[in-house]
Design a protein around this motif. Sequence first.
Motif, PDB file in Angstrom:
ATOM      1  N   ASP A 198      41.102  32.767  30.272  1.00  0.00           N
ATOM      2  CA  ASP A 198      41.198  33.559  29.271  1.00  0.00           C
ATOM      3  C   ASP A 198      40.042  33.263  28.254  1.00  0.00           C
ATOM      4  N   VAL A 199      39.174  32.761  27.762  1.00  0.00           N
ATOM      5  CA  VAL A 199      38.078  33.075  27.214  1.00  0.00           C
ATOM      6  C   VAL A 199      37.083  33.879  27.774  1.00  0.00           C
ATOM      7  N   ASN A 200      37.497  34.220  29.326  1.00  0.00           N
ATOM      8  CA  ASN A 200      35.773  35.150  29.676  1.00  0.00           C
ATOM      9  C   ASN A 200      36.615  36.585  29.309  1.00  0.00           C
ATOM     10  N   LYS A 201      37.863  35.886  29.151  1.00  0.00           N
ATOM     11  CA  LYS A 201      38.672  37.681  28.771  1.00  0.00           C
ATOM     12  C   LYS A 201      38.263  38.618  27.714  1.00  0.00           C
ATOM     13  N   PHE A 202      38.493  36.984  26.682  1.00  0.00           N
ATOM     14  CA  PHE A 202      37.723  37.065  25.062  1.00  0.00           C
ATOM     15  C   PHE A 202      36.944  37.833  25.102  1.00  0.00           C
ATOM     16  N   TYR A 203      35.070  36.822  25.817  1.00  0.00           N
ATOM     17  CA  TYR A 203      34.151  37.350  25.967  1.00  0.00           C
ATOM     18  C   TYR A 203      34.534  39.284  26.239  1.00  0.00           C
ATOM     19  N   LEU A 204      34.269  39.712  27.254  1.00  0.00           N
ATOM     20  CA  LEU A 204      34.574  40.595  28.176  1.00  0.00           C
ATOM     21  C   LEU A 204      35.301  41.435  27.308  1.00  0.00           C
ATOM     22  N   GLN A 205      36.284  41.600  26.434  1.00  0.00           N
ATOM     23  CA  GLN A 205      36.456  42.304  25.334  1.00  0.00           C
ATOM     24  C   GLN A 205      36.100  42.642  24.302  1.00  0.00           C
ATOM     25  N   PHE A 206      35.407  41.501  23.996  1.00  0.00           N
ATOM     26  CA  PHE A 206      34.143  41.636  23.211  1.00  0.00           C
ATOM     27  C   PHE A 206      33.030  42.952  23.611  1.00  0.00           C
ATOM     28  N   SER A 207      31.558  41.789  24.138  1.00  0.00           N
ATOM     29  CA  SER A 207      31.280  42.358  25.079  1.00  0.00           C
ATOM     30  C   SER A 207      30.925  44.831  25.654  1.00  0.00           C
ATOM     31  N   VAL A 208      32.783  44.301  25.850  1.00  0.00           N
ATOM     32  CA  VAL A 208      33.467  46.211  26.320  1.00  0.00           C
ATOM     33  C   VAL A 208      33.466  46.648  24.709  1.00  0.00           C
ATOM     34  N   ASP A 209      34.100  46.203  24.261  1.00  0.00           N
ATOM     35  CA  ASP A 209      34.004  47.107  22.526  1.00  0.00           C
ATOM     36  C   ASP A 209      32.223  46.761  22.324  1.00  0.00           C
ATOM     37  N   ILE A 259      43.366  39.605  36.827  1.00  0.00           N
ATOM     38  CA  ILE A 259      43.454  37.638  37.543  1.00  0.00           C
ATOM     39  C   ILE A 259      45.067  36.751  36.469  1.00  0.00           C
ATOM     40  N   THR A 260      43.745  37.143  35.076  1.00  0.00           N
ATOM     41  CA  THR A 260      45.018  36.695  34.402  1.00  0.00           C
ATOM     42  C   THR A 260      46.496  36.930  34.407  1.00  0.00           C
ATOM     43  N   ARG A 292      28.658  50.055  30.329  1.00  0.00           N
ATOM     44  CA  ARG A 292      29.207  50.786  29.998  1.00  0.00           C
ATOM     45  C   ARG A 292      30.674  50.554  30.994  1.00  0.00           C
ATOM     46  N   ILE A 293      29.866  51.275  31.942  1.00  0.00           N
ATOM     47  CA  ILE A 293      31.016  50.877  32.807  1.00  0.00           C
ATOM     48  C   ILE A 293      32.037  49.531  33.877  1.00  0.00           C
ATOM     49  N   GLY A 294      30.519  48.954  34.187  1.00  0.00           N
ATOM     50  CA  GLY A 294      30.416  48.480  34.651  1.00  0.00           C
ATOM     51  C   GLY A 294      31.313  46.834  33.713  1.00  0.00           C
ATOM     52  N   GLY A 295      31.246  46.727  32.817  1.00  0.00           N
ATOM     53  CA  GLY A 295      31.498  46.086  31.690  1.00  0.00           C
ATOM     54  C   GLY A 295      33.493  46.586  31.946  1.00  0.00           C
ATOM     55  N   LYS A 296      33.537  47.521  31.295  1.00  0.00           N
ATOM     56  CA  LYS A 296      34.657  47.733  31.989  1.00  0.00           C
ATOM     57  C   LYS A 296      36.016  47.725  32.841  1.00  0.00           C
ATOM     58  N   GLN A 297      35.388  47.206  33.942  1.00  0.00           N
ATOM     59  CA  GLN A 297      35.862  47.499  35.870  1.00  0.00           C
ATOM     60  C   GLN A 297      35.646  45.864  35.655  1.00  0.00           C
ATOM     61  N   LEU A 298      34.472  45.119  35.150  1.00  0.00           N
ATOM     62  CA  LEU A 298      34.825  42.808  34.592  1.00  0.00           C
ATOM     63  C   LEU A 298      35.782  42.731  33.956  1.00  0.00           C
ATOM     64  N   LEU A 299      36.225  43.534  32.817  1.00  0.00           N
ATOM     65  CA  LEU A 299      37.750  43.422  32.725  1.00  0.00           C
ATOM     66  C   LEU A 299      38.901  43.641  32.891  1.00  0.00           C
ATOM     67  N   ASP A 300      38.856  44.891  33.487  1.00  0.00           N
ATOM     68  CA  ASP A 300      39.986  45.073  34.252  1.00  0.00           C
ATOM     69  C   ASP A 300      40.487  44.049  35.248  1.00  0.00           C
ATOM     70  N   LEU A 301      39.268  43.148  35.921  1.00  0.00           N
ATOM     71  CA  LEU A 301      39.252  42.569  36.999  1.00  0.00           C
ATOM     72  C   LEU A 301      40.050  41.261  36.839  1.00  0.00           C
ATOM     73  N   GLU A 324      39.762  26.121  38.860  1.00  0.00           N
ATOM     74  CA  GLU A 324      41.103  26.856  37.778  1.00  0.00           C
ATOM     75  C   GLU A 324      40.565  28.571  38.102  1.00  0.00           C
ATOM     76  N   TYR A 325      39.650  29.296  38.367  1.00  0.00           N
ATOM     77  CA  TYR A 325      39.894  30.632  38.573  1.00  0.00           C
ATOM     78  C   TYR A 325      40.813  30.200  40.174  1.00  0.00           C
ATOM     79  N   MET A 326      40.052  29.792  41.278  1.00  0.00           N
ATOM     80  CA  MET A 326      41.257  29.693  42.720  1.00  0.00           C
ATOM     81  C   MET A 326      42.802  29.740  42.344  1.00  0.00           C
ATOM     82  N   GLU A 327      43.409  29.028  41.271  1.00  0.00           N
ATOM     83  CA  GLU A 327      43.646  28.221  40.843  1.00  0.00           C
ATOM     84  C   GLU A 327      45.120  29.455  40.342  1.00  0.00           C
ATOM     85  N   HIS A 328      44.300  30.771  40.031  1.00  0.00           N
ATOM     86  CA  HIS A 328      44.853  31.837  39.030  1.00  0.00           C
ATOM     87  C   HIS A 328      45.187  32.946  39.770  1.00  0.00           C
ATOM     88  N   ILE A 329      44.331  33.023  40.921  1.00  0.00           N
ATOM     89  CA  ILE A 329      43.900  33.733  42.042  1.00  0.00           C
ATOM     90  C   ILE A 329      44.899  33.608  43.652  1.00  0.00           C
TER      91      ILE A 329
END
Lengths: 588, 162
Positions: A432-443, A466-467, A453-462, A512-517
């Motif tokens: 969840d914290v990663n999602k927050f930072y990615l949202q920030f960086s994408v924004d 997972i979440t 531009r594209i990579g950040g958005k794709q990471l955020l989508d991935l 923790e990541y694998m638990e989510h997946i």
Amino acid sequence: MIKQHVFVWDPTPSNSSAVYNYLVKKVNERDLGESIEVYRSTYIGLTSGTPIIRILPKNIIYTKFEQEDLGEIFESIVSDEVVDRFICEYDAKLAPVSERDKQSKQFKIVLRNVGYLDPESIEEYISRGGYKALEKAIFEMDPDRVIKEIKDSGLRGRGGGGFSTGLKWELTRKEPGAEKFVICNADEGDPGAYMDRAVLEGDPHTIVEGMAIGAYAVGCKEGFIYVRAEYPLAIERLEKAISDAKKYGLLGDNILGSEFSFNLELRWGAGAFVCGEETALMASIEGKRGNPKPRPPFPSQSGLWKKPSFINNVETWANIPPIVEKGSGWFSSIGVGRSKGTKVFAVTGKVKDPGLIEVPMGTTFREIVYDLCGGILDNKKFKAVQTGGPSGGVIPEKFIDMSVDYETLMSIGSMMGSGGLIVMDQSDCMVDVNKFYLQFSVDESCGKCAPCRIGGKQLLDLISKITDGKGDKKDIQKIKNISNAMQKASLCALGQTTPNPVLSAMHYFEEEYMEHISDKKCRTGKCSNLVQYMIIPEKCIGCTACALKCPVKCISGEKKKPHIIDQKFCIKCGECFNACKFNAIVRG
Amino acid sequence: MKTQKDVQLDTRLLDFIEEWKDKKGKEIMILHKVQEVYGFVPRAVAIEVSRMIDLPLAKIYGIITFYHIFKLKKPGKFKVSVCMGTACYLKGGNDLIAELESILGIGVNAVTEDGKFSIEIVRCVGCCGLAPVILVNGKTYGNLKKGDLPNILNEYREEPKN
């Protein structure tokens, strides 16, 4: 009677403070301006939700008073007495100025004046030894000597990169051309970092002095401070500092009667994180969109208006006057390895005692979190600390005794960054914290280059996938591939570092990541799509506390009989979980 | 297309443009002044500024849309800014937004029908020690819980809704 200096710190960052206004009014009413001086302070060394008053020279600190107590406090100042019940215990963070205090583990160079002088008074800055370093540089040292001194001190950029400051100056000095620019990066945009604000608002002259020394050493006649528009008080105080310095002949033509002339101006930022990147920042000073440029040419060759330019951030500049005054030997004796001097950290998140601290390089995270910031909030368990904000990484508990310096942080996949330390406890979900930072960086991506531009958005989508509980094992490899491309191909540091938090969290918190997946589970309950709240009938006594709290009214049941949650309508807010006093609700 | 009427610019703005006209890097500083005077950047004003400083309108819009601070829409009389810096996020900034949205019945970056409130998300306001934080027209409220919000908003409502 000795003059009393009353510093008022108010959590409200705006310019109005009821406490300050009251005290000033009282002083004026009673015509006590001769014996009592009231200041607005921006940093007292403590953080609190309520105003704090500090009275010098006795160094009395009052907290937890109400507006109606002010009359009593004021009278006590007038009669030079102490009101015991508001006195604040001596705090670990209130270390004496510029002196190493073994007990507090702090060492103040950058924050040496902050909270100890009236930031709007040049006289006070001078009376505390201010502008002595500038005088020494101009009259006792030639520019090469100043640069050598800075180089020998081992000072490295405090904005994050950690490039040698002296070397940067030398490169710019060597460039041909009469017109060169010196710039201060005061666009502190890293979420969770506010050390620059403390210096700008608490000791603006130190920046003016530092920049004048830099301009002298490199040979610049003009300089700019690029300051965040979100810091109105910093802007006000910098403007006053610059105009006062001009009046005193410390800026402008023929400084202190010498041949050296230097003019300093402010330019405001406008809320773009990418403008902390030097080429984007220069574009912004020029009045354009803050798009970064490819390097080479480096700013030292072709920077602001295509002239040789160099940028240092606020904290770096604040180190310059003490180094020039006390010498490189003194500075390089502080710190460890190739990381010299001190670092200011803004410690926030789940600590008891959040706030600004300045410690010598090489202090450990344990000392910072437990000794200086009182440990974890509610005595929960430490999970990780994030350094370097959206460009840095997480540091798990196993490294808590590691020394905090540039090299060590790099070696464990994080970075020094500007000095924001965000402490997380067991209730924070890494994904969840990663999602927050990615949202920030994408924004904040400026959109100029495709990898970011594209990579950040794709990471955020991935990560969002997972979440949301739709993650696939293959996603891990995809994330790694995209991250790799971004790190190698992005135009500026923003894109290159966007994947850092994800990569480091995936490395240290793989489980923790694998638990989510794999298990579609979030152990902290932060990823609401992976959570289900259930009532254990045996434990539920039917007190209805949960049903009353439920915002969507999906908990039903008779009084004194076990209740049931209707999963169809549950929005997973967790209110029932918090409301239950009998541990009858489980999160799974 | 609608034709734009000529506007008489505020004298504070005119004086500022006069002072800054020949300085380097004036564009963003002038737009800051526009926003300070009008609360946002009205199109008619942008056109006039473009003419005065001889900068194409497209460049001005390029700047406005790049930087978060410049607004093209008029904000509410009371601007509620929710901090979403990391510390505020970890301590429940999201919950504050959801609660504000449900109380005011509008989304982020929107204005209530009576023009009184607007919600916006801001980056770290630099008082992470007080997280989570909101600002109402620059006044800070810290250490908030969802339940504190109705009272805060009521301070700004002349007459309570419903």
